[in-house]
Design a protein around this motif. Structure first.
Motif, PDB file in Angstrom:
ATOM      1  N   ALA A 160       0.860  -1.186   0.000  1.00  0.00           N
ATOM      2  CA  ALA A 160       0.000   0.000   0.000  1.00  0.00           C
ATOM      3  C   ALA A 160       0.892   1.231   0.000  1.00  0.00           C
ATOM      4  N   THR A 161       0.531   2.224  -0.826  1.00  0.00           N
ATOM      5  CA  THR A 161       1.372   3.409  -1.015  1.00  0.00           C
ATOM      6  C   THR A 161       0.637   4.665  -0.548  1.00  0.00           C
ATOM      7  N   SER A 162       1.371   5.544   0.121  1.00  0.00           N
ATOM      8  CA  SER A 162       0.835   6.835   0.554  1.00  0.00           C
ATOM      9  C   SER A 162       1.708   7.954   0.001  1.00  0.00           C
ATOM     10  N   SER A 163       1.069   9.020  -0.411  1.00  0.00           N
ATOM     11  CA  SER A 163       1.798  10.225  -0.804  1.00  0.00           C
ATOM     12  C   SER A 163       1.620  11.275   0.280  1.00  0.00           C
ATOM     13  N   VAL A 164       2.711  11.957   0.625  1.00  0.00           N
ATOM     14  CA  VAL A 164       2.697  12.989   1.650  1.00  0.00           C
ATOM     15  C   VAL A 164       3.200  14.277   1.019  1.00  0.00           C
ATOM     16  N   ASN A 165       2.364  15.313   1.009  1.00  0.00           N
ATOM     17  CA  ASN A 165       2.731  16.570   0.365  1.00  0.00           C
ATOM     18  C   ASN A 165       2.168  17.735   1.161  1.00  0.00           C
ATOM     19  N   PHE A 166       2.623  18.924   0.816  1.00  0.00           N
ATOM     20  CA  PHE A 166       2.086  20.148   1.414  1.00  0.00           C
ATOM     21  C   PHE A 166       1.009  20.722   0.514  1.00  0.00           C
ATOM     22  N   ALA A 167      -0.022  21.280   1.135  1.00  0.00           N
ATOM     23  CA  ALA A 167      -1.011  22.043   0.378  1.00  0.00           C
ATOM     24  C   ALA A 167      -0.405  23.413   0.047  1.00  0.00           C
ATOM     25  N   PRO A 168      -0.749  24.007  -1.071  1.00  0.00           N
ATOM     26  CA  PRO A 168      -0.173  25.299  -1.443  1.00  0.00           C
ATOM     27  C   PRO A 168      -0.642  26.418  -0.520  1.00  0.00           C
ATOM     28  N   ASP A 169       0.169  27.442  -0.416  1.00  0.00           N
ATOM     29  CA  ASP A 169      -0.177  28.620   0.382  1.00  0.00           C
ATOM     30  C   ASP A 169      -1.060  29.526  -0.470  1.00  0.00           C
ATOM     31  N   VAL A 170      -2.357  29.287  -0.372  1.00  0.00           N
ATOM     32  CA  VAL A 170      -3.325  30.011  -1.205  1.00  0.00           C
ATOM     33  C   VAL A 170      -4.464  30.484  -0.324  1.00  0.00           C
ATOM     34  N   ASP A 171      -4.885  31.692  -0.538  1.00  0.00           N
ATOM     35  CA  ASP A 171      -6.028  32.261   0.181  1.00  0.00           C
ATOM     36  C   ASP A 171      -7.230  32.248  -0.752  1.00  0.00           C
ATOM     37  N   ILE A 172      -8.294  31.576  -0.338  1.00  0.00           N
ATOM     38  CA  ILE A 172      -9.507  31.508  -1.141  1.00  0.00           C
ATOM     39  C   ILE A 172     -10.577  32.388  -0.503  1.00  0.00           C
ATOM     40  N   LYS A 173     -11.251  33.173  -1.326  1.00  0.00           N
ATOM     41  CA  LYS A 173     -12.289  34.074  -0.839  1.00  0.00           C
ATOM     42  C   LYS A 173     -13.572  33.868  -1.635  1.00  0.00           C
ATOM     43  N   ALA A 174     -14.684  34.039  -0.945  1.00  0.00           N
ATOM     44  CA  ALA A 174     -15.990  33.888  -1.586  1.00  0.00           C
ATOM     45  C   ALA A 174     -16.856  35.094  -1.243  1.00  0.00           C
ATOM     46  N   VAL A 175     -17.568  35.613  -2.243  1.00  0.00           N
ATOM     47  CA  VAL A 175     -18.485  36.739  -2.054  1.00  0.00           C
ATOM     48  C   VAL A 175     -19.839  36.369  -2.643  1.00  0.00           C
ATOM     49  N   ARG A 176     -20.893  36.443  -1.809  1.00  0.00           N
ATOM     50  CA  ARG A 176     -22.254  36.213  -2.280  1.00  0.00           C
ATOM     51  C   ARG A 176     -22.828  37.508  -2.846  1.00  0.00           C
ATOM     52  N   SER A 177     -23.660  37.375  -3.860  1.00  0.00           N
ATOM     53  CA  SER A 177     -24.326  38.558  -4.415  1.00  0.00           C
ATOM     54  C   SER A 177     -25.629  38.139  -5.061  1.00  0.00           C
ATOM     55  N   ARG A 178     -26.511  39.099  -5.244  1.00  0.00           N
ATOM     56  CA  ARG A 178     -27.759  38.878  -5.978  1.00  0.00           C
ATOM     57  C   ARG A 178     -28.049  40.135  -6.767  1.00  0.00           C
ATOM     58  N   ASP A 179     -28.294  39.937  -8.062  1.00  0.00           N
ATOM     59  CA  ASP A 179     -28.509  41.075  -8.961  1.00  0.00           C
ATOM     60  C   ASP A 179     -27.353  42.068  -8.854  1.00  0.00           C
ATOM     61  N   SER A 180     -26.136  41.517  -8.785  1.00  0.00           N
ATOM     62  CA  SER A 180     -24.886  42.289  -8.738  1.00  0.00           C
ATOM     63  C   SER A 180     -24.707  43.082  -7.451  1.00  0.00           C
ATOM     64  N   ILE A 181     -25.575  42.867  -6.464  1.00  0.00           N
ATOM     65  CA  ILE A 181     -25.437  43.552  -5.174  1.00  0.00           C
ATOM     66  C   ILE A 181     -24.768  42.583  -4.198  1.00  0.00           C
TER      67      ILE A 181
END
Length: 523
Positions: A160-181
């Motif tokens: 059985a094989t496992s891979s061990v890695n780092f997740a990238p240094d990334v900032d994810i952002k989310a913005v909700r809107s309705r009718d462009s507001i």
């Protein structure tokens, strides 16, 4: 003539297990013989047991549950560094960017189901095939690929094989809107109670299918890489082209949005890029469909015609079609009046002789309508995690009379005879006073909803209430010859009664002429 004994025997074991009514099959595998003996004779049956839990051969146990958050997009597990759970061979894991790497990999097997001498050893190797350890575990201090091989003598081996890695240094952002507001929240605070699937940082977006497929909130995703020369873009598995905006009414609930890294540096795996993301949860608040006069003989809870005359009722049905995601819970109630005139809701049980509620369509049926018992108002309530909606239907066997109802006049705007005032006007049944659609009343006789305040008692003309500058008489000159000065008073006053007010009110009298709050203060 009961049984005198039950004998179990295994083909490759000479010892018999006698006088047992059951046998723990974990003791051995092979062909078992069961012999039943009594005073009349004996009967023998054989069965072959190949494996206690379905494993035909010894093997490594592949189970990644509980080691971290599973990220389906990359097929990896994002580890919580505070967790003490070791990582089992066969699980691909990602570590948060910037964390120190000190990880223990284990290689559990199902050897307890086999003879003790079946397991003969372990071998841990890296991606280049170099031997790292011969223990059942391995301490990892750098990223890479690690393989555990468990050796089971003549039976063979399993890897059985496992891979061990780092997740990238990334900032994810989310913005909700309705009718462009845009909104300044992620939306999950709107839920009526906690959703077990929602985690911190997730987005909750809402939509309304009754208003059309395009009616809903948008969620815009942006990604920002924390490393130089690294590009991070939002991505959805299964959508090769994604511009970063999700429409709530079109996306599957629970969609995982990740920040994919297109040029990952060393030690950053592409699959780990999917670990930097969030989940978009979609909801449609529970809603009762209005305007369904074409079904249920024209009777529907919440339709503009909420009072229904039943001249010769036998079987009566009232519809309550609902929309919503997740599927709303729907209940019917009967409005009743208790002691002291207090109105309360009496739940209608399903399957009784008096009422029946279709669990698929939520249609209320009264199979044997009795005027004395069943005339009244019925309430349909639909609710889910995102909202509640309530609609009523009034049933009566008495011919209904309709008339216009009116509310109290509101205060004049502005508060003087030049203003106007308004009131609410509606159509209602008489004498029940149940509000219905305006089409039931005579539109020609509809009372006015607004009128001038000119004839309202106690109000003055607006011009008499607006402060103006007033002047007094000049005093005598300070000198009897040229060069003298004389004075007079200049002040702000209300023309109606001469009341002096602060000078700033005359400066702003143009504004005051239309300001009701100011005029009310003057009175």
């Amino acid at each position: 003539m009961g049984a005198s004994g039950v004998d179990f025997s295994l083909s490759n074991i000479t010892k018999n297990f006698s006088n047992l009514e059951y046998l723990d099959l974990r003791m051995a595998f092979g062909t078992w013989t069961c012999t039943l003996n009594n005073s009349l004779g004996s009967q023998t049956e054989e069965t072959f047991i190949s494996d206690w839990c379905g494993d035909a051969i010894p093997s490594i146990i592949r189970n990644c549950a509980g080691i971290g958050q599973f990220i389906p997009a990359g097929g990896v597990y994002l580890l919580d560094l505070k967790s003490t759970v070791p990582v089992r061979a066969g699980c691909d894991v990602c570590l948060p960017s910037g964390s120190s790497l000190a990880l223990t990999l284990t290689c559990p097997t199902n050897i307890e189901r086999f003879p003790e001498d079946t397991l003969t050893g372990y071998r841990w190797t890296d991606g280049a095939g170099n031997l790292l350890s011969e223990a059942s575990f391995l301490t990892v201090t750098k990223t890479g690929t690690y393989t555990c091989t468990a050796m089971f003598g003549d039976t063979g081996s399993d890897s059985a094989t496992s891979s061990v890695n780092f997740a990238p240094d990334v900032d994810i952002k989310a913005v909700r809107s309705r009718d462009s507001i845009p909104f300044d929240t992620l939306g999950c605070e709107r839920l009526r109670y906690m959703d077990a699937e929602v985690e911190s940082g997730d987005v909750c977006a809402f939509f309304d299918t009754q208003s059309g497929i395009n009616e809903g909130e948008d969620v815009t995703i942006t990604c920002e890489a924390g490393q130089e020369n690294v590009t991070a873009v939002p991505s959805i598995i299964g959508f090769p082209i994604f511009d970063g905006t999700i429409r709530a009414s079109r996306v599957v609930d629970g969609t995982r949005v990740a920040c994919g890294v297109t040029n990952a540096p060393d030690g950053i795996d592409q699959d780990c890029a999917a670990a930097v993301g969030l989940t978009v949860h979609t909801y449609e608040p529970a809603r009762i469909v209005r305007g369904m006069a074409d079904i249920c003989d024209g009777r529907s809870a919440g339709f503009s015609q909420t009072a229904y005359f039943l001249p010769n009722p036998t079987i009566v049905s009232v519809c309550c079609e609902v929309l919503g995601y997740p599927d709303p819970e729907v209940e019917w109630y009967r409005l009743r009046t208790g002691p002291g005139g207090i109105t309360f809701e009496d739940p209608i049980g399903n399957g009784t002789t008096d009422y029946n509620v279709d669990t698929a369509t939520y249609t209320l049926t009264i199979p044997n309508y009795d005027a004395a018992r069943d005339d009244g108002t019925y309430v349909c309530r639909a609710q889910n995690i995102a909202g509640i909606d309530v609609a009523t239907a009034a049933l009566t066997t008495t011919e209904t009379t309709y008339r216009w109802g009116v509310g109290e006049w509101c205060e004049c705007e502005p508060l003087c005879s030049n203003g106007t005032r308004s009131r609410k006007v509606w159509c209602e049944t008489f004498p029940e006073r149940i509000v219905v659609g305006e089409t039931f009343c005579d539109c020609v006789q509809k009372p006015d909803e607004s009128e001038s305040c000119l004839n309202v008692p106690g109000l003055y003309s607006c011009s008499n209430l607006i402060p103006l500058w007033k002047t007094g008489n000049f005093s005598k000159c300070s000198k009897g010859c040229a060069g003298g000065v004389r004075y007079r008073q200049v002040y702000c006053a209300i023309p109606l009664n001469g009341t002096r007010v602060h000078d700033y009110r005359c400066v702003e009298n143009i504004w005051a002429a239309t300001n009701t709050t100011f005029l009310r203060h003057l009175l």
